[in-house]
Scaffold this motif. Sequence first.
Motif, mmCIF file in Angstrom:
data_model
loop_
_atom_site.group_PDB
_atom_site.id
_atom_site.type_symbol
_atom_site.label_atom_id
_atom_site.label_comp_id
_atom_site.label_asym_id
_atom_site.label_seq_id
_atom_site.Cartn_x
_atom_site.Cartn_y
_atom_site.Cartn_z
ATOM 1 N N ILE A 140 0.870 -1.178 0.000
ATOM 2 C CA ILE A 140 0.000 0.000 0.000
ATOM 3 C C ILE A 140 0.908 1.229 0.000
ATOM 4 O O ILE A 140 1.700 1.425 0.922
ATOM 5 C CB ILE A 140 -0.920 0.025 1.225
ATOM 6 N N THR A 141 0.820 2.025 -1.061
ATOM 7 C CA THR A 141 1.613 3.247 -1.123
ATOM 8 C C THR A 141 0.722 4.455 -0.866
ATOM 9 O O THR A 141 -0.453 4.472 -1.234
ATOM 10 C CB THR A 141 2.312 3.392 -2.488
ATOM 11 N N MET A 142 1.303 5.481 -0.257
ATOM 12 C CA MET A 142 0.557 6.700 0.073
ATOM 13 C C MET A 142 1.342 7.906 -0.438
ATOM 14 O O MET A 142 2.387 8.259 0.112
ATOM 15 C CB MET A 142 0.360 6.800 1.587
ATOM 16 N N GLY A 143 0.854 8.499 -1.524
ATOM 17 C CA GLY A 143 1.537 9.650 -2.089
ATOM 18 C C GLY A 143 2.931 9.333 -2.581
ATOM 19 O O GLY A 143 3.836 10.161 -2.462
ATOM 20 N N SER A 144 3.122 8.158 -3.167
ATOM 21 C CA SER A 144 4.446 7.711 -3.619
ATOM 22 C C SER A 144 4.580 7.908 -5.130
ATOM 23 O O SER A 144 3.778 7.374 -5.896
ATOM 24 C CB SER A 144 4.652 6.238 -3.273
ATOM 25 N N PRO A 145 5.607 8.614 -5.591
ATOM 26 C CA PRO A 145 5.722 8.963 -7.018
ATOM 27 C C PRO A 145 6.393 7.885 -7.853
ATOM 28 O O PRO A 145 7.521 8.030 -8.317
ATOM 29 C CB PRO A 145 6.580 10.237 -6.979
ATOM 30 N N PHE A 146 5.664 6.795 -8.088
ATOM 31 C CA PHE A 146 6.243 5.664 -8.820
ATOM 32 C C PHE A 146 6.011 5.736 -10.318
ATOM 33 O O PHE A 146 6.572 4.947 -11.076
ATOM 34 C CB PHE A 146 5.686 4.333 -8.288
ATOM 35 N N SER A 147 5.195 6.660 -10.797
ATOM 36 C CA SER A 147 4.800 6.704 -12.202
ATOM 37 C C SER A 147 5.266 8.005 -12.863
ATOM 38 O O SER A 147 5.186 9.079 -12.269
ATOM 39 C CB SER A 147 3.282 6.580 -12.315
ATOM 40 N N GLY A 148 5.736 7.890 -14.093
ATOM 41 C CA GLY A 148 6.113 9.080 -14.838
ATOM 42 C C GLY A 148 7.458 9.653 -14.418
ATOM 43 O O GLY A 148 8.321 8.959 -13.892
ATOM 44 N N ASP A 149 7.630 10.932 -14.631
ATOM 45 C CA ASP A 149 8.882 11.617 -14.365
ATOM 46 C C ASP A 149 9.156 11.682 -12.860
ATOM 47 O O ASP A 149 8.331 12.207 -12.107
ATOM 48 C CB ASP A 149 8.800 13.040 -14.935
ATOM 49 N N PRO A 150 10.294 11.161 -12.373
ATOM 50 C CA PRO A 150 10.581 11.215 -10.941
ATOM 51 C C PRO A 150 10.811 12.629 -10.415
ATOM 52 O O PRO A 150 10.971 12.819 -9.205
ATOM 53 C CB PRO A 150 11.847 10.359 -10.800
ATOM 54 N N ARG A 151 10.822 13.613 -11.315
ATOM 55 C CA ARG A 151 10.938 15.012 -10.882
ATOM 56 C C ARG A 151 9.600 15.738 -10.892
ATOM 57 O O ARG A 151 9.557 16.959 -10.728
ATOM 58 C CB ARG A 151 11.955 15.747 -11.757
ATOM 59 N N ALA A 152 8.513 15.014 -11.056
ATOM 60 C CA ALA A 152 7.177 15.619 -11.019
ATOM 61 C C ALA A 152 6.706 15.737 -9.573
ATOM 62 O O ALA A 152 5.671 15.205 -9.178
ATOM 63 C CB ALA A 152 6.196 14.799 -11.855
ATOM 64 N N ASN A 153 7.507 16.438 -8.789
ATOM 65 C CA ASN A 153 7.198 16.646 -7.378
ATOM 66 C C ASN A 153 7.997 17.840 -6.883
ATOM 67 O O ASN A 153 8.862 18.367 -7.593
ATOM 68 C CB ASN A 153 7.535 15.381 -6.562
ATOM 69 N N ASN A 154 7.710 18.254 -5.676
ATOM 70 C CA ASN A 154 8.382 19.416 -5.100
ATOM 71 C C ASN A 154 9.470 19.041 -4.103
ATOM 72 O O ASN A 154 9.875 19.873 -3.287
ATOM 73 C CB ASN A 154 7.354 20.326 -4.421
ATOM 74 N N ALA A 155 9.947 17.794 -4.173
ATOM 75 C CA ALA A 155 10.955 17.349 -3.208
ATOM 76 C C ALA A 155 12.247 16.876 -3.855
ATOM 77 O O ALA A 155 13.229 16.621 -3.160
ATOM 78 C CB ALA A 155 10.383 16.219 -2.356
ATOM 79 N N TRP A 156 12.305 16.756 -5.179
ATOM 80 C CA TRP A 156 13.446 16.097 -5.810
ATOM 81 C C TRP A 156 14.756 16.854 -5.626
ATOM 82 O O TRP A 156 15.819 16.231 -5.497
ATOM 83 C CB TRP A 156 13.174 15.805 -7.283
ATOM 84 N N ARG A 157 14.704 18.174 -5.599
ATOM 85 C CA ARG A 157 15.954 18.933 -5.455
ATOM 86 C C ARG A 157 16.599 18.690 -4.098
ATOM 87 O O ARG A 157 17.809 18.425 -4.004
ATOM 88 C CB ARG A 157 15.703 20.421 -5.672
#
Length: 236
Positions: A140-157
């Motif tokens: 069970i994942t909760m808000g986990s960015p497993f799909s698409g561009d791994p930089r489509a979030n505000n935490a990658w930097r």
Amino acid sequence: MSRAAALSDSLARGAVAPSKALLAGEVGAFLHMRWAAAFGRAVPLPVQGEGRPVLVLPGFMASDNTTARLRRSLAGAGFAVHGWGLGRNLGVSANMLEAIDRRVAEIASDRPVTLIGWSLGGLIAREYAKCAPERVSRVITMGSPFSGDPRANNAWRIYERVAGHPVDCPPVQCTLSEKPAVPTIACWSARDGVVAPASARGQEGERDLALEFDCTHMAFIADPKAIRTVARLIVD
């Protein structure tokens, strides 16, 4: 996949980093939700755990303290629930899956375990389930960015600065969008100010079920309604 190709794929899926307004909402609610996640009282649950083993993996820069309310609630309903026991999650390391394997063996040597992963913890849970599906009941994942561009979030930097490697080049072999060979449930929210909803929801074939929550990113592991829903997903 090249960075340009990943970005094109992400845009096609509608997976772009959440807006500054949504991120501001996360920042504004951070202290309250962090306190609730760590110290909030257990939430009464409408299910019986019956000793089912559960392992909860925290998100980036979080520790078992952050998942305490979720775990207290599950324990109160009779689940055999455990934290990951690896301290603060500072990013993926080369030996992390081996460490998860040892933890699973400690807590559930004779029964498959349900893995619950918040944010980065969900990515780690999915990768471990690919390596040892016989040891995992479901993920069970909760808000986990497993799909698409791994930089489509505000935490990658900040992830790259802390973890010391590019977000799309971790020190383990993985294909994030590949579904584990166990039931896999992706919880996502349109109100998520950290991870793009499309990245956390995924597409057909990348997970078995996608379930929308009405909460912020932090609230996945703190909000009573979210905790009750997660508990039902373990036994359904």
